[in-house]
Design an enzyme around this catalytic site. Structure first.
Site, PDB file in Angstrom:
ATOM      1  N   GLU A  52      -1.182  -8.916   4.708  1.00 20.92           N
ATOM      2  CA  GLU A  52      -1.031  -9.122   6.155  1.00 20.92           C
ATOM      3  C   GLU A  52      -2.359  -9.040   6.893  1.00 20.92           C
ATOM      4  O   GLU A  52      -2.483  -9.520   8.027  1.00 20.92           O
ATOM      5  CB  GLU A  52      -0.036  -8.105   6.736  1.00 20.92           C
ATOM      6  CG  GLU A  52      -0.571  -6.708   6.971  1.00 20.92           C
ATOM      7  CD  GLU A  52      -0.663  -5.840   5.726  1.00 20.92           C
ATOM      8  OE1 GLU A  52      -0.929  -4.628   5.860  1.00 20.92           O
ATOM      9  OE2 GLU A  52      -0.475  -6.367   4.609  1.00 20.92           O
TER      10      GLU A  52
ATOM     11  N   CYS B 254       0.832  -1.193   0.000  1.00 20.66           N
ATOM     12  CA  CYS B 254       0.000   0.000   0.000  1.00 20.66           C
ATOM     13  C   CYS B 254       0.879   1.262   0.000  1.00 20.66           C
ATOM     14  O   CYS B 254       1.518   1.565  -0.981  1.00 20.66           O
ATOM     15  CB  CYS B 254      -0.994  -0.042   1.157  1.00 20.66           C
ATOM     16  SG  CYS B 254      -2.370   1.123   0.987  1.00 20.66           S
TER      17      CYS B 254
ATOM     18  N   HIS C 120      -3.522  -5.543   0.968  1.00 21.03           N
ATOM     19  CA  HIS C 120      -2.851  -5.837   2.235  1.00 21.03           C
ATOM     20  C   HIS C 120      -2.890  -7.329   2.555  1.00 21.03           C
ATOM     21  O   HIS C 120      -3.801  -7.795   3.245  1.00 21.03           O
ATOM     22  CB  HIS C 120      -3.535  -5.085   3.381  1.00 21.03           C
ATOM     23  CG  HIS C 120      -3.293  -3.624   3.408  1.00 21.03           C
ATOM     24  ND1 HIS C 120      -2.274  -3.041   4.135  1.00 21.03           N
ATOM     25  CD2 HIS C 120      -3.940  -2.603   2.806  1.00 21.03           C
ATOM     26  CE1 HIS C 120      -2.305  -1.728   3.988  1.00 21.03           C
ATOM     27  NE2 HIS C 120      -3.312  -1.435   3.176  1.00 21.03           N
TER      28      HIS C 120
END
Length: 256
Positions: A232, A113, A230
């Protein structure tokens, strides 16, 4: 401290993927922390779950990175409040000189990002991230098509696989000139594209106007990856899915 806060701050206390670590090889990773970063701890949790070792949390003004790093992660957030242009100020932080030096020596770098924006501003990746075509912040799950499994970042995916990953950005509209796009496409440097749940790459599946529906790109050696979604945030079942987890487990396997 209340027990529920300890659980949040020490996520290895819950979830099988966080406790079954014995026998895992060690990968030394660092997460760069800028003023305004808000996903640095998220990616640190995902890295520790995959490697069994907490990453180094490297403050952006500390120009000297630890020795023998295998992986550097430039996380998401809003470095410097996105003043001037997203990632433009962070790209000139003291630590980025060291990041560029390590990248030139073959150390793997992952930008997520705002980290993707920083890597393009620093010249580590081609193209630029502009304001979303709809001129609004977009926060939702999207589907991505994995363009190639031939990289350390995607080796635990399959080429053509469709995965679900969250996005949260205001400036995720990837742009590059015609010559750069031709090179990216021709040399297999497109890592992910926005697509429908059925894998169809169409304008209706593009959340931000990115050219060619591009969601992530590699450098020429595929040792640097930047992507707007994202992984994660979807790397643990308790978060609602594990489609992001193979990126981290693949890196561990490749770099061990």
């Amino acid at each position: 401290m209340p027990q529920y806060l300890l659980s949040i701050l020490q996520p290895w206390r819950f979830g099988d993927s966080f406790v079954q670590r014995k026998g895992r090889p060690s990968v030394k990773a660092a997460v760069i922390v800028f003023p305004g970063s808000n996903c640095d701890r998220d990616v640190a949790v995902a890295l520790e779950a995959a490697t069994g070792t907490a990453p180094v949390m490297q403050w952006h003004r500390d120009a000297d990175l630890p020795e023998d790093l295998d992986l550097i992660v430039v996380p998401g957030g809003f470095s410097y409040g996105d003043y001037l242009r997203s990632g433009a100020m962070a790209a000139h932080s003291p630590v980025m000189r060291a990041v560029k030096d390590r990248a030139a020596k073959g150390v793997y770098v992952l930008g997520i990002c705002n980290g993707f924006q920083i890597l393009t501003e620093a010249g580590l990746l081609p193209g630029a991230l502009m304001r979303n075509a709809g001129l609004k912040f977009v926060c939702k799950d999207v589907h991505l098509k994995v363009e190639t499994a031939d990289s350390a970042f995607t080796r635990h995916y399959q080429s053509g696989q469709v995965i679900r990953i969250p996005i949260a950005h205001h400036d995720g509209n990837f742009f590059a000139d015609a010559a750069t796009l031709e090179r990216l496409e021709g040399e297999g440097q497109v890592a992910f594209r926005y697509c429908g749940a059925d894998g169809n790459v169409a304008a209706t599946a593009n959340p931000n106007g990115s050219v060619h529906n591009i969601a992530g790109v590699y450098n020429q050696t595929r040792t640097v990856l930047g992507l707007m979604p994202h992984p994660e945030r979807l790397a643990e079942a308790l978060l609602g899915g594990i489609d992001g987890q193979p990126m981290f487990s693949g890196l561990v396997e490749a770099l061990s």
